[in-house]
Each structure stands twice: as C-alpha cells, then as structure tokens.
Design a protein around this motif. Structure first.
Motif, PDB file in Angstrom:
ATOM      1  N   VAL A 147       0.851  -1.286  -0.107  1.00  0.00           N
ATOM      2  CA  VAL A 147      -0.206  -0.021   0.110  1.00  0.00           C
ATOM      3  C   VAL A 147       0.771   1.428   0.097  1.00  0.00           C
ATOM      4  CG1 VAL A 147      -1.732   1.390   1.347  1.00  0.00           C
ATOM      5  CG2 VAL A 147      -1.797  -1.158   1.085  1.00  0.00           C
ATOM      6  N   ARG A 182      -1.619 -16.942  -2.402  1.00  0.00           N
ATOM      7  CA  ARG A 182      -2.564 -17.131  -1.401  1.00  0.00           C
ATOM      8  C   ARG A 182      -3.495 -15.860  -1.014  1.00  0.00           C
ATOM      9  NH1 ARG A 182       2.097 -16.936   2.671  1.00  0.00           N
ATOM     10  NH2 ARG A 182       1.731 -15.014   3.536  1.00  0.00           N
ATOM     11  N   GLY A 183      -3.255 -14.697  -2.015  1.00  0.00           N
ATOM     12  CA  GLY A 183      -4.366 -13.867  -1.719  1.00  0.00           C
ATOM     13  C   GLY A 183      -3.909 -12.641  -0.667  1.00  0.00           C
ATOM     14  N   ASP A 184      -2.324 -12.474  -0.362  1.00  0.00           N
ATOM     15  CA  ASP A 184      -1.991 -11.948   0.566  1.00  0.00           C
ATOM     16  C   ASP A 184      -1.326 -10.685   0.153  1.00  0.00           C
ATOM     17  OD1 ASP A 184      -3.186 -12.131   3.234  1.00  0.00           O
ATOM     18  OD2 ASP A 184      -1.984 -13.873   3.564  1.00  0.00           O
ATOM     19  N   MET A 185      -1.202 -10.509  -1.275  1.00  0.00           N
ATOM     20  CA  MET A 185      -0.217  -9.543  -2.043  1.00  0.00           C
ATOM     21  C   MET A 185      -1.135  -8.926  -3.087  1.00  0.00           C
ATOM     22  SD  MET A 185       3.748  -9.222  -3.120  1.00  0.00           S
ATOM     23  CE  MET A 185       4.119  -8.728  -1.425  1.00  0.00           C
ATOM     24  N   MET A 186      -1.198  -7.786  -3.279  1.00  0.00           N
ATOM     25  CA  MET A 186      -1.729  -7.343  -4.562  1.00  0.00           C
ATOM     26  C   MET A 186      -1.124  -7.848  -5.878  1.00  0.00           C
ATOM     27  SD  MET A 186      -2.669  -3.296  -3.825  1.00  0.00           S
ATOM     28  CE  MET A 186      -1.078  -2.877  -3.145  1.00  0.00           C
TER      29      MET A 186
ATOM     30  N   GLU B  11     -10.232 -20.974   0.929  1.00  0.00           N
ATOM     31  CA  GLU B  11      -9.205 -19.806   0.885  1.00  0.00           C
ATOM     32  C   GLU B  11      -9.380 -19.081   1.965  1.00  0.00           C
ATOM     33  OE1 GLU B  11      -6.127 -19.353  -0.990  1.00  0.00           O
ATOM     34  OE2 GLU B  11      -6.624 -21.502  -1.280  1.00  0.00           O
ATOM     35  N   GLY B  14      -7.845 -13.134   1.991  1.00  0.00           N
ATOM     36  CA  GLY B  14      -6.538 -12.597   2.050  1.00  0.00           C
ATOM     37  C   GLY B  14      -6.466 -11.172   2.318  1.00  0.00           C
ATOM     38  N   SER B  15      -5.219 -10.496   2.489  1.00  0.00           N
ATOM     39  CA  SER B  15      -5.366  -8.994   3.052  1.00  0.00           C
ATOM     40  C   SER B  15      -5.033  -8.271   1.631  1.00  0.00           C
ATOM     41  CB  SER B  15      -4.189  -8.897   3.815  1.00  0.00           C
ATOM     42  OG  SER B  15      -2.788  -9.269   3.310  1.00  0.00           O
ATOM     43  N   ARG B  16      -4.941  -8.904   0.395  1.00  0.00           N
ATOM     44  CA  ARG B  16      -4.898  -8.321  -0.926  1.00  0.00           C
ATOM     45  C   ARG B  16      -6.177  -7.364  -1.100  1.00  0.00           C
ATOM     46  NH1 ARG B  16      -6.435 -11.212  -6.312  1.00  0.00           N
ATOM     47  NH2 ARG B  16      -6.793  -9.654  -7.569  1.00  0.00           N
ATOM     48  N   ASP B  17      -7.201  -7.897  -0.886  1.00  0.00           N
ATOM     49  CA  ASP B  17      -8.497  -7.314  -1.093  1.00  0.00           C
ATOM     50  C   ASP B  17      -8.457  -5.858  -0.047  1.00  0.00           C
ATOM     51  OD1 ASP B  17      -8.930  -9.109  -3.033  1.00  0.00           O
ATOM     52  OD2 ASP B  17     -10.483 -10.181  -1.764  1.00  0.00           O
ATOM     53  N   ALA B  19      -5.974  -4.423   1.001  1.00  0.00           N
ATOM     54  CA  ALA B  19      -4.934  -3.302   0.585  1.00  0.00           C
ATOM     55  C   ALA B  19      -5.497  -2.528  -0.607  1.00  0.00           C
ATOM     56  CB  ALA B  19      -3.735  -4.185   0.276  1.00  0.00           C
ATOM     57  N   ARG B  20      -6.125  -3.278  -1.647  1.00  0.00           N
ATOM     58  CA  ARG B  20      -6.738  -2.627  -2.699  1.00  0.00           C
ATOM     59  C   ARG B  20      -7.687  -1.515  -2.379  1.00  0.00           C
ATOM     60  NH1 ARG B  20      -8.432  -7.181  -6.862  1.00  0.00           N
ATOM     61  NH2 ARG B  20      -9.754  -7.440  -5.220  1.00  0.00           N
ATOM     62  N   ARG B  22      -8.129  -0.203   0.188  1.00  0.00           N
ATOM     63  CA  ARG B  22      -7.819   1.078   1.140  1.00  0.00           C
ATOM     64  C   ARG B  22      -7.130   1.957   0.205  1.00  0.00           C
ATOM     65  NH1 ARG B  22      -4.141  -0.713   5.216  1.00  0.00           N
ATOM     66  NH2 ARG B  22      -4.128   1.316   6.117  1.00  0.00           N
ATOM     67  N   LEU B  23      -6.269   1.522  -0.515  1.00  0.00           N
ATOM     68  CA  LEU B  23      -5.595   2.327  -1.800  1.00  0.00           C
ATOM     69  C   LEU B  23      -6.717   2.964  -2.413  1.00  0.00           C
ATOM     70  CD1 LEU B  23      -2.645   0.352  -3.138  1.00  0.00           C
ATOM     71  CD2 LEU B  23      -2.653   2.690  -2.458  1.00  0.00           C
ATOM     72  N   VAL B  26      -7.755   5.972  -0.410  1.00  0.00           N
ATOM     73  CA  VAL B  26      -6.918   7.029   0.040  1.00  0.00           C
ATOM     74  C   VAL B  26      -6.361   7.801  -1.295  1.00  0.00           C
ATOM     75  CG1 VAL B  26      -4.424   5.577  -0.348  1.00  0.00           C
ATOM     76  CG2 VAL B  26      -4.772   7.016   1.831  1.00  0.00           C
TER      77      VAL B  26
END
Lengths: 266, 89
Positions: A147, A182-186, B11, B14-17, B19-20, B22-23, B26
């Motif tokens: 981010v 695993r869905g933990d990084m963009m 699954e 994940g934190s990806r969504d 992050a996306r 929030r970005l 912002v």
C-alpha cells in the motif's frame, strides 16, 4: 542510436531504485551499450557500493557541476564491462549543492558520449527529486506491491506528469508469487488498475539481491538469479525488443509444479 | 472461523482485497488534495450553476471530501438564502 536520459524514481525509500539502476545499467552495458549511471542521492550515496566501485571514487557529481574537475575525471569506468560508467554522488554535501539547471546541463553533456544515461533518484519529492528529473526524457517508476509504495508511486507519477514526463513506465519490484497466490499480496493487475501506467517489467523477490549487494556485483551478472533474469529482460525491453512480461503469478520451478500436481491428486 | 474455513478447504480471505480497497480510497483523497485548485475550481463552478436557481450564501459554502463507510463522498454544504420565483415554475 539517440541517447536517452532515464530517471529511476519511486517516492518511497527502500523499494529498489538503486538496485534497479545498477542492474539495468549493467545489463545494458552487457548488450554493448554505452551507459552511465548517475547517482543524485547527494549525502546518502549508495550506487557506488551496489556497483562495487566505492574504492575508486576520486571526484563526485558536485565536483563536476561546480567545475572542480572535468566531467571525464568524475566518471568511474567499470572495468568489468566495456562502456559502463558511474558518476557518484557527493557524500558530504546535501541536495541543494546542485540545481535542476545544472543537472540539465550535465545530462546534456553526457548525451554526447552515452546511449543510456540512468539517473538514480533519491527518495522524497523535494529538491533531490527535482534535480534528478530535470534533464530526463523518460522515467521508470519502481514500486513494491504494498500500500505505502503504490501510494507514493501514484504521487510521483502525478509530479512527473506535471513536469512534462508523461510516459512513465512501471517496474514492480520484489513480488512474492507465493503471497499473491494465497491472496495476501496485490498482483500486477491490481497495481496497474490503480496507477494506470505502462508496465515495463516485474522483478520477483530474490535473496540473490542481498548476496550480490554484499559482493558489489549486480545480480544480472549471476545467471542463476531470478531477479537478475528479470532485470535482463527489462533491459532488452528498454532496447525495444518485444518480449512478454512474466507476471510470476504462476509457479515456474519444478518444486512448485510438483507440489501443485500433488495437491491436484489429493 | 479461520480453522473452520481451512477444514472446509476454503481460501483465507486474503489481505490483498483490503489493500486494494484502502488504496483506492486513500488515492481519491490524495489526488483531490494534491492539486489545491481542484476543490476550489469545483466550488466556483457549483456556485455559478446553483446561483441560476436560488440565492445562496456564497461565503459559507463548504465543499469537501468525506469518508463514508466504504466510500468517499463529495459533501457540499450550501446555505440557501431564498428561492427565485422563476425557478418554481
């Protein structure tokens, strides 16, 4: 070949500007291009150690622009690659020791002798940044898939556009394919959707970078390094070759493929 | 919950969504506030249009971006002094 001045920038610190500059420059020189790497991070110079040239510095960029030495005297020739040179930053001064105008003159003078002038930009958006972009034709924006880095990249792209650099290209650095899966990084698409600029390349996370920096030998010299291979591909793209970008989303080594097959069988 | 998901073979969200998302929010703020003229220009334009329909207190107008739950809203507070009769037609 028309010479190009390319600034490598990111806004945020620690995302790999210097590593990218060193590897792309070395890679271009390996393809017989005349390359000069210009470190504009005055007060915090590092390109010299990443390149392994720190013991050969006599003069620096501030000496050159202030006429304390000739441009030729300030350039350090890399003995490993014909045509590769470094103009180191000054370590004892600060970013105001150079003006954007001087920087523009400097890059124009370098155009006479080099195909690629790669300018390593300091972190931040203050004078160091304004100096680094002053003489540039194009910009490479380095961002990590997180981010804070993407946010700063967005700001930098805006500032570059305001300065007339409208064709910035993105290098996504330190992508961890495992975390993406695993869905933990963009992933690359997420970042491109947000920043809406052209993608120049993707560099995977690679321990080899630490080792090569320890040694002062850019990773592109190491044939086994995944990051090195990625940088070599980016350099070829900079030369105009059309080669597809590897997104590193899919596992590509044998071990991962084996694991995948096992998972499917289960 | 995590364990149940894993047992069911789902699954992890994940934190990806996150992050996306929030970005995205912002950057709406960043891009709007980076150009200081943006909100001012918008305000001027709004005043110009609204003045055609009603009398407003131009000095006390507030135009700003505000965070809602999952989005950013453009919020304008425009005190009205009176309506023009013609606009009621």
């Amino acid at each position: 070949m028309k010479s190009r001045v390319i600034v490598i920038t990111s806004g945020k610190g620690g995302v790999g500007k210097t590593t990218t500059t060193a590897n792309l420059g070395t890679s271009l020189a390996m393809m017989d291009k005349r390359v000069v790497l210009v470190d504009t991070d005055i007060g915090l110079r590092n390109l010299d150690v990443v390149m392994g040239l720190e013991n050969r510095i006599v003069f620096d960029i501030v000496d050159v622009v202030n006429g304390k030495c000739k441009l030729k005297q300030g350039l350090i020739k890399d003995k490993r690659f014909e045509g590769l040179h470094l103009l180191p930053a000054a370590q004892t001064k600060d970013k105001t020791a150079i003006t954007p105008h001087q920087m523009k003159n400097l890059t124009n003078e370098l155009r006479q002798d080099f195909d690629f002038i790669l300018v390593d930009c300091p972190a931040g958006i203050e004078q160091g940044f304004r100096n680094a972009i002053a003489g540039a034709d194009d910009a490479i924006v380095v961002a990590m898939p997180e981010v804070s880095s993407v946010r700063d990249a967005d700001r930098i792209i805006g500032l570059l556009e305001a300065a007339g650099l409208r064709n910035s290209q993105l290098v996504v650095n330190r992508l961890r394919s495992k975390m993406v899966r695993r869905g933990d990084m963009m992933d690359i698409k997420d970042i491109l959707d947000i920043l809406s600029i052209d993608l120049l390349g993707v560099v995977p996370e690679d321990e080899c970078i630490v080792v090569s920096t320890n040694r002062g030998e850019p990773a592109v010299m190491e044939s086994a390094s995944r990051a090195g291979a990625a940088y070599r591909r980016i350099a070829r793209r900079m030369m105009g070759e059309e080669i597809p970008v590897i997104s590193f989303d899919e596992p590509e080594n044998l071990f991962y493929r084996f694991k995948k097959i096992l998972k499917m069988a289960r | 919950m995590d364990i149940i998901n894993r047992l069911l073979g789902r699954e992890n969200a994940g934190s990806r969504d996150i992050a996306r998302e929030r970005l995205r929010l912002v950057l709406i703020h960043d891009r709007a506030s980076v150009s200081p003229n943006f909100l001012n220009a918008l305000k001027e334009e709004l005043i110009r249009v609204i003045r055609e329909y009603m009398e407003i207190d131009e000095e006390s107008i507030i135009v700003d971006l505000e965070n809602e739950d999952n989005s950013v809203a453009l919020v304008a507070n425009i005190p009205i002094r009176g309506f023009k009769r013609a606009a009621n037609e």
